[in-house]
Motif scaffolding. Structure first.
Motif, PDB file in Angstrom:
ATOM      1  N   ALA A 173       0.664  -0.988   0.007  1.00 15.49           N
ATOM      2  CA  ALA A 173       0.003  -0.100   0.098  1.00 15.49           C
ATOM      3  C   ALA A 173       0.843   1.432  -0.051  1.00 15.49           C
ATOM      4  CB  ALA A 173      -0.698  -0.146   1.248  1.00 15.49           C
ATOM      5  N   HIS A 179       3.965   1.586  -1.248  1.00 16.69           N
ATOM      6  CA  HIS A 179       4.429   1.671  -2.866  1.00 16.69           C
ATOM      7  C   HIS A 179       3.234   2.178  -3.839  1.00 16.69           C
ATOM      8  CE1 HIS A 179       8.407  -0.149  -2.666  1.00 16.69           C
ATOM      9  NE2 HIS A 179       7.953  -0.522  -1.677  1.00 16.69           N
ATOM     10  N   ASP A 180       1.879   1.851  -3.468  1.00 13.90           N
ATOM     11  CA  ASP A 180       0.811   2.130  -4.395  1.00 13.90           C
ATOM     12  C   ASP A 180       0.460   3.560  -4.131  1.00 13.90           C
ATOM     13  OD1 ASP A 180       0.489  -0.600  -5.326  1.00 13.90           O
ATOM     14  OD2 ASP A 180      -1.114  -1.030  -4.062  1.00 13.90           O
ATOM     15  N   ARG A 208       2.940   5.697  -6.308  1.00  9.91           N
ATOM     16  CA  ARG A 208       2.460   5.694  -7.720  1.00  9.91           C
ATOM     17  C   ARG A 208       1.406   6.618  -7.863  1.00  9.91           C
ATOM     18  NH1 ARG A 208       3.556   0.273  -6.822  1.00  9.91           N
ATOM     19  NH2 ARG A 208       5.747  -0.401  -7.376  1.00  9.91           N
ATOM     20  N   ASP A 209       0.383   6.661  -6.942  1.00 15.19           N
ATOM     21  CA  ASP A 209      -0.934   7.555  -7.078  1.00 15.19           C
ATOM     22  C   ASP A 209      -0.544   9.157  -6.923  1.00 15.19           C
ATOM     23  OD1 ASP A 209      -3.366   8.819  -6.614  1.00 15.19           O
ATOM     24  OD2 ASP A 209      -4.120   6.983  -6.100  1.00 15.19           O
TER      25      ASP A 209
END
Length: 343
Positions: free
Chosen positions: A94, A96-97, A100-101
């Motif tokens: 989460a 890392h996600d 990227r967002d």
């Protein structure tokens, strides 16, 4: 030689060696002999330049999840060893996600900067309350300007604008250092922040304090299962703990800067606590580090209000509380990351 403060063992004297002795640590120096302490009393070990740590002691610390950190004489981070990382790997996914967002990264970064600016204002306003005349007016004017900077954060959707606002507020703040130091201080205020290396006592004391804070924040992030090297405000580069530096931003001014300026004003830190090296580098000497660590230990016990939680918390637990609040946001339990501010 060694100093045990709040379950952290600091080994400062060059030439010391740290050994495992059954269920104890033995710190030896050729001129000062040996000192033995039970490991059960120690959660962290901090070794300064010139200190040797033996392999058997490192292996035991790794097995016990006890961190060992190496710092330079001025508190700059050199290395850190700890055992296998715990925590839920889904939390790191989460993390890392969110990087990227774009919108989520920007929202988290704004939170870190908002916390920093709010707490920078607190330092200036607290100093202004004890000041008079033009000094008081200058501190209040800078605090009001930073309030305007703070108001510019919500509308922006550009990380570079966030960084620009943070940099502008930092310049305003550093310009007030001459007013944060009173006539009682025996050192002068530098005109800018210098850290590689520090060239004056104020910058040297700040760098040392940030080194202590980094140890606490880095450990807190690892404790909750976050990766200290994947951050949102600071750029990601090899060997740079971006998230630890992110989380430090909202704590630097109240937990380190205020301590440093107060210590100079009360003459708890003096010119004789520092040593100058070739190339204009300045750092705390052994007596200075001991003096600072005594102040740091006392400051870590001080309770601070936590506006979001609605209660007072010791300074020592604030990094862990904020790491947990960040983890809750990354898991989707809260819509935003809420930085720490006492008011």
């Amino acid at each position: 030689m060694p100093e045990l403060i709040k379950n952290t063992l600091y080994v400062m004297t060059p030439g010391s060696s740290v050994h495992l002795d059954a269920d104890a640590v033995r710190v030896y120096h050729p001129d000062n002999g040996a000192k033995r302490l039970p490991l059960i009393r120690i959660d962290h070990v901090v070794a300064f330049g010139g200190v040797t740590v033996t392999d058997d002691f490192l292996h035991r610390c790794a097995a016990d999840q006890r961190s060992v950190t190496w710092l330079s004489g001025n508190g700059r981070f050199r290395a850190r060893v700890i055992g296998p990382q715990g925590g839920n790997p889904l939390l790191r996914v989460a993390q890392h996600d969110a990087l990227r967002d774009h919108e989520r990264r920007l929202d988290i970064a704004r939170g870190f900067v908002a916390g920093k600016l709010q707490n920078t204002r607190q330092v200036l306003l607290r100093a202004a309350a004890d000041a008079k005349g033009t000094r008081q007016q200058a501190l209040r004017t800078a605090a009001n300007a930073i309030a305007l900077d703070l108001g510019g954060l919500p509308p922006t959707d550009n990380i570079n604008v966030v960084l620009g606002i943070e940099g502008q507020a930092a310049k305003r703040y550093v310009g007030m250092w001459r007013h944060l130091l009173t006539e009682h201080s025996q050192v002068g205020a530098p005109t800018h922040r210098v850290s590689r290396p520090p060239t004056d006592p104020v910058n040297a004391a700040l760098s040392f304090g940030y080194g202590m804070l980094r140890i606490a924040v880095h450990g807190a992030l690892e404790h909750v299962g976050l990766d200290p090297y994947i951050g949102y405000l600071h750029g990601i580069r090899p060997g740079k703990p971006a998230l630890a530096l992110d989380l430090m931003e909202e704590m630097r001014q109240l937990l380190v800067d205020r301590l440093v300026f107060t210590a100079f004003n009360r003459r708890q830190l003096l010119p004789q606590h520092f040593v100058d090296h070739p190339g204009k580098a300045c750092e705390l000497n052994d007596d200075g580090r001991r003096a600072y660590l005594a102040l740091w230990s006392e400051a870590r016990s001080r309770p601070w209000p936590h506006r979001h939680l609605g209660r007072d918390l010791p300074a020592a637990v604030l990094p862990l509380i904020q790491a947990r609040l960040l983890a809750r946001h990354l898991r989707g339990d809260t819509p935003h990351y809420i930085p720490w501010s006492p008011a």
